[in-house]
Design a protein around this motif. Structure first.
Motif, PDB file in Angstrom:
ATOM      1  N   PHE A 185      38.559  48.416  51.669  1.00  0.00           N
ATOM      2  CA  PHE A 185      39.441  48.196  52.773  1.00  0.00           C
ATOM      3  C   PHE A 185      40.773  47.804  52.528  1.00  0.00           C
ATOM      4  CE2 PHE A 185      40.642  44.806  55.812  1.00  0.00           C
ATOM      5  CZ  PHE A 185      40.910  45.671  56.868  1.00  0.00           C
ATOM      6  N   TYR A 186      41.011  46.720  51.506  1.00  0.00           N
ATOM      7  CA  TYR A 186      42.346  46.303  51.438  1.00  0.00           C
ATOM      8  C   TYR A 186      43.092  47.448  50.463  1.00  0.00           C
ATOM      9  CZ  TYR A 186      40.331  41.582  52.340  1.00  0.00           C
ATOM     10  OH  TYR A 186      39.803  40.524  52.946  1.00  0.00           O
ATOM     11  N   ARG A 187      42.263  48.136  49.754  1.00  0.00           N
ATOM     12  CA  ARG A 187      43.121  49.205  49.034  1.00  0.00           C
ATOM     13  C   ARG A 187      43.769  50.337  49.874  1.00  0.00           C
ATOM     14  NH1 ARG A 187      39.098  52.363  46.356  1.00  0.00           N
ATOM     15  NH2 ARG A 187      39.783  53.777  47.996  1.00  0.00           N
ATOM     16  N   ILE A 188      42.942  50.568  50.845  1.00  0.00           N
ATOM     17  CA  ILE A 188      43.265  51.514  51.665  1.00  0.00           C
ATOM     18  C   ILE A 188      44.560  50.902  52.881  1.00  0.00           C
ATOM     19  CG2 ILE A 188      42.816  52.829  54.050  1.00  0.00           C
ATOM     20  CD1 ILE A 188      40.079  53.192  52.372  1.00  0.00           C
ATOM     21  N   PHE A 190      37.480  40.568  40.972  1.00  0.00           N
ATOM     22  CA  PHE A 190      36.795  39.547  41.605  1.00  0.00           C
ATOM     23  C   PHE A 190      35.636  39.699  42.555  1.00  0.00           C
ATOM     24  CE2 PHE A 190      40.831  36.833  42.193  1.00  0.00           C
ATOM     25  CZ  PHE A 190      40.988  36.811  40.834  1.00  0.00           C
ATOM     26  N   ARG A 191      35.054  41.121  42.431  1.00  0.00           N
ATOM     27  CA  ARG A 191      33.931  41.566  42.718  1.00  0.00           C
ATOM     28  C   ARG A 191      33.942  41.400  44.355  1.00  0.00           C
ATOM     29  NH1 ARG A 191      31.497  39.139  38.444  1.00  0.00           N
ATOM     30  NH2 ARG A 191      31.220  40.674  36.710  1.00  0.00           N
ATOM     31  N   ILE A 192      34.882  41.833  45.059  1.00  0.00           N
ATOM     32  CA  ILE A 192      34.985  41.694  46.518  1.00  0.00           C
ATOM     33  C   ILE A 192      34.554  42.860  47.155  1.00  0.00           C
ATOM     34  CG2 ILE A 192      36.565  41.349  48.424  1.00  0.00           C
ATOM     35  CD1 ILE A 192      38.555  39.941  46.479  1.00  0.00           C
ATOM     36  N   LYS A 193      33.683  42.607  48.211  1.00  0.00           N
ATOM     37  CA  LYS A 193      32.910  43.609  48.788  1.00  0.00           C
ATOM     38  C   LYS A 193      33.782  44.725  49.456  1.00  0.00           C
ATOM     39  CE  LYS A 193      29.730  41.413  51.068  1.00  0.00           C
ATOM     40  NZ  LYS A 193      29.899  40.205  50.713  1.00  0.00           N
ATOM     41  N   GLU A 194      34.478  43.993  50.208  1.00  0.00           N
ATOM     42  CA  GLU A 194      35.465  44.950  51.082  1.00  0.00           C
ATOM     43  C   GLU A 194      36.689  45.536  50.514  1.00  0.00           C
ATOM     44  OE1 GLU A 194      34.865  41.820  51.183  1.00  0.00           O
ATOM     45  OE2 GLU A 194      36.476  40.663  51.927  1.00  0.00           O
ATOM     46  N   TYR A 249      48.513  40.719  41.450  1.00  0.00           N
ATOM     47  CA  TYR A 249      47.381  39.844  41.841  1.00  0.00           C
ATOM     48  C   TYR A 249      46.510  40.638  42.573  1.00  0.00           C
ATOM     49  CZ  TYR A 249      44.740  36.364  44.543  1.00  0.00           C
ATOM     50  OH  TYR A 249      43.780  35.646  44.998  1.00  0.00           O
ATOM     51  N   PHE A 250      46.926  41.490  43.603  1.00  0.00           N
ATOM     52  CA  PHE A 250      45.863  42.667  44.235  1.00  0.00           C
ATOM     53  C   PHE A 250      44.950  43.340  43.450  1.00  0.00           C
ATOM     54  CE2 PHE A 250      49.274  42.068  48.123  1.00  0.00           C
ATOM     55  CZ  PHE A 250      48.676  40.681  48.427  1.00  0.00           C
ATOM     56  N   ALA A 268      42.508  41.317  41.829  1.00  0.00           N
ATOM     57  CA  ALA A 268      41.562  40.628  42.744  1.00  0.00           C
ATOM     58  C   ALA A 268      40.608  41.752  43.154  1.00  0.00           C
ATOM     59  CB  ALA A 268      42.287  40.171  43.853  1.00  0.00           C
ATOM     60  N   LEU A 269      41.474  43.081  43.622  1.00  0.00           N
ATOM     61  CA  LEU A 269      40.364  44.023  43.870  1.00  0.00           C
ATOM     62  C   LEU A 269      39.440  44.782  42.776  1.00  0.00           C
ATOM     63  CD1 LEU A 269      42.838  45.961  46.454  1.00  0.00           C
ATOM     64  CD2 LEU A 269      41.073  43.990  46.885  1.00  0.00           C
TER      65      LEU A 269
END
Lengths: 297, 276
Positions: free
Chosen positions: A105-108, A98-102, A90-91, A94-95
């Motif tokens: 950040f989540y990856r790190i 989903f064209r998520i700006k941040e 899922y992550f 999503a990353l």
């Protein structure tokens, strides 16, 4: 290149010799010797080892703790594979899609636990599960679910499932990255064509993404299985020491206990052989099962 | 409108997981500034005062300082030894044609799948016989060798991307093969050396079980063992503040390394997993 045979041989020996020597002494010899030791009864104190043939293996089959440890290990394998693969997939999707700006950040953040010491992870999660002040119980109380509160790690039935979340927490980042790498190498044109054909995102995920990243999914599952069977005992040792009353005992922690705490080194070595055989067999079966679904582009 | 809603909904799991990851770490940082009463009285609040008593206590009285130095020693020594063992082997496997190179490569590859626990019993007695138990140098050597297979793979994959021109030119100029390896090839794969070494350093810094088995005295303990001991001690002495301070001390170098080498670490780990 102008060089004599002798020079070439010397250089090759220089490159490979020392490494192979230390590798043989520190990795290969102990493995072979482990097999050898499993045929002896040995307390480690005396020089005398008593040859007992297959007695340690006989003991293995009659030891009531052993089936429990195997069951606990495979419980962790299955729950970890499901937990990690579902969340990591899922992550990863999503990353990347989903064209998520941040997203960076989540990856790190999600990867960070992968490089944390398992000791720190274990100690932190002991606090999270703490019956009085822990995050889990106070959280349940805060939302009015007092009757769900548990002594988690101290409870015979809940201790083992409680170990799953820290393991997923600690492992997810790596697999997320692996899957992200796979997804990013899927040609964009596939999705564009699917869009034109009116496929929903859900269909695109199952028909395009999953088949295309199947190699990464397979590697991830096998990697989780190997590292769990070979290494689950570390988090067990830190968080519960196999307790309460061996409800979280896994093969590795039982080996450690038998060998280094009770000084049955021969029996410990037999348990080690069992871990080796089981993990090789499991991986062989998985390779077979997971190989079937392969897409040719 | 629907798209914006979907965006928000699909973010929820990400935000929740980010909180689950970050919260315990923040909590640990905050706890390291609190005294015993404060930790249980107000476990979620900011500390009343940012004092460093816990850190001083952990560092001096609970052996964290000593084990920090020990961990630093085994990490640096382990990384250096591992590279000295791995680079020549990787170079030979990747660049020199010799019989059995494929077999050797596969032996190293296969050894990554074998459970280490099985080897620990014989290794323990080997060290006992050689009088090398409780010896940080011996532990560094063991650490170095355990990471040789991984390091060889990483270096091989970097070496395969380096063109041979420079090596050939140097050979024509009369440079010896040893010179080529250390003066020409090593600088060309600096990124690979850094990537593998960072990964190894993180492994060594965090390692717990081998240190537990092969080290036997408080003076020699590395951070993993020292933290575990401190955690057990804290159950009786209630030195929770000092425990959190100890954990914080141990995690800070990892955070710094991660901040600097984030790319190398993620690349190294994913490649290692794909090959292994």
């Amino acid at each position: 290149m102008v060089q004599s045979k002798k020079q070439r041989f010397l250089f090759l020996a220089f490159c490979l010799g020392p490494t192979l020597l230390v590798f043989s002494v520190i990795t290969l010899y102990p493995l072979v010797n482990g097999l050898y030791l499993s045929f002896f009864e040995w307390s480690g104190m005396s020089i005398e080892k008593t040859f007992v043939g297959l007695a340690n293996y006989e003991k293995l089959f009659n030891d009531p703790i052993i089936p429990q440890t195997i069951w606990h290990d495979y419980f962790l394998v299955v729950t970890k594979v499901i937990g990690i693969m579902v969340l990591a997939t899922y992550f990863a999707v999503a990353l990347t899609q989903f064209r998520i700006k941040e997203a960076p950040f989540y990856r790190i953040v999600f990867f960070f636990p992968n490089i944390m010491s398992v000791v720190i992870i274990g100690i932190l999660w002991q606090f999270i599960y703490n019956p009085d002040a822990g995050l889990v119980n106070s959280g349940l109380e805060a939302i009015g679910l007092e009757e769900w509160t548990q002594p988690w790690l101290g409870d015979l039935n809940w201790a083992l499932p409680s170990l799953v979340l820290p393991s997923v927490w600690a492992g997810i980042g790596l697999f997320m990255l692996l899957l992200m790498g796979g997804i990013m190498s899927v040609p964009k044109s596939l999705y564009e064509a699917a869009d034109l054909d009116g496929a929903t995102e859900w269909q695109q995920f199952w028909r395009i993404t999953v088949p295309m990243i199947w190699p990464q999914i397979r590697v991830s599952i096998i990697y989780i299985v190997i590292t769990t069977l070979n290494g689950s005992f570390i988090i067990v040792q830190i968080m519960t020491r196999g307790g309460p009353s061996s409800s979280t005992e896994v093969m590795g922690s039982y080996l450690y206990e038998q060998a280094f705490e009770q000084f049955h080194f021969g029996y410990g070595a037999a348990i080690g052989m069992m871990i080796l055989v089981l993990s090789l067999a499991t991986v062989a079966v998985l390779q077979l099962v997971l190989r079937r679904e392969r897409v040719e582009l | 409108m629907r798209k914006a809603l979907m965006q928000t909904v699909s973010r929820i799991p990400l935000v929740v997981w980010a909180v689950i990851v970050i919260y315990p770490i923040i909590w640990m940082f905050l706890g390291s500034f609190k005294d015993y009463g404060e930790i249980f009285r107000s476990p979620w609040a900011l500390p009343e005062a940012f004092e460093f008593d816990n850190f001083v206590q952990a560092w001096n009285d609970h052996g964290i300082g000593r084990s920090f130095v020990n961990s630093l020693l085994v990490t640096v020594l382990g990384c250096t030894l591992c590279m000295l063992f791995s680079l020549p082997t990787a170079y030979a496997i990747e660049r020199i044609r010799f019989r059995g190179s494929k077999v050797l490569f596969n032996v190293y590859l296969a050894s990554m799948m074998i459970p280490m626990v099985l080897g620990w019993i014989p290794l323990f007695f080997l060290l006992l016989q050689l009088n090398l138990l409780n010896n940080l140098l011996a532990l560094s050597l063991i650490y170095a060798v355990t990471q040789v297979p991984f390091t060889v793979f990483i270096l091989c994959s970097f070496l395969s991307g380096v063109p041979r021109d420079l090596e050939e030119a140097a050979a024509i100029d009369g440079m010896s093969q040893y010179g080529i390896l250390f003066k020409i090839v090593a600088p060309l794969v600096t990124t690979g050396i850094i990537t593998a070494s960072i990964m190894n350093a993180v492994m060594y810094w965090n390692e717990y079980f081998m240190a537990l088995i092969f080290l036997q005295s408080d003076e020699k303990n590395t951070l993993g063992v020292a933290m575990d001991l401190l955690a057990n001690e804290a159950e009786y002495t209630n030195a929770w503040g000092a425990l959190f301070a100890g954990l914080t001390i141990a995690i800070i170098p990892i955070m710094v390394i991660y901040a600097i080498f984030q790319r190398n670490i993620t690349k190294g780990m994913t490649e290692g997993a794909l090959k292994g």
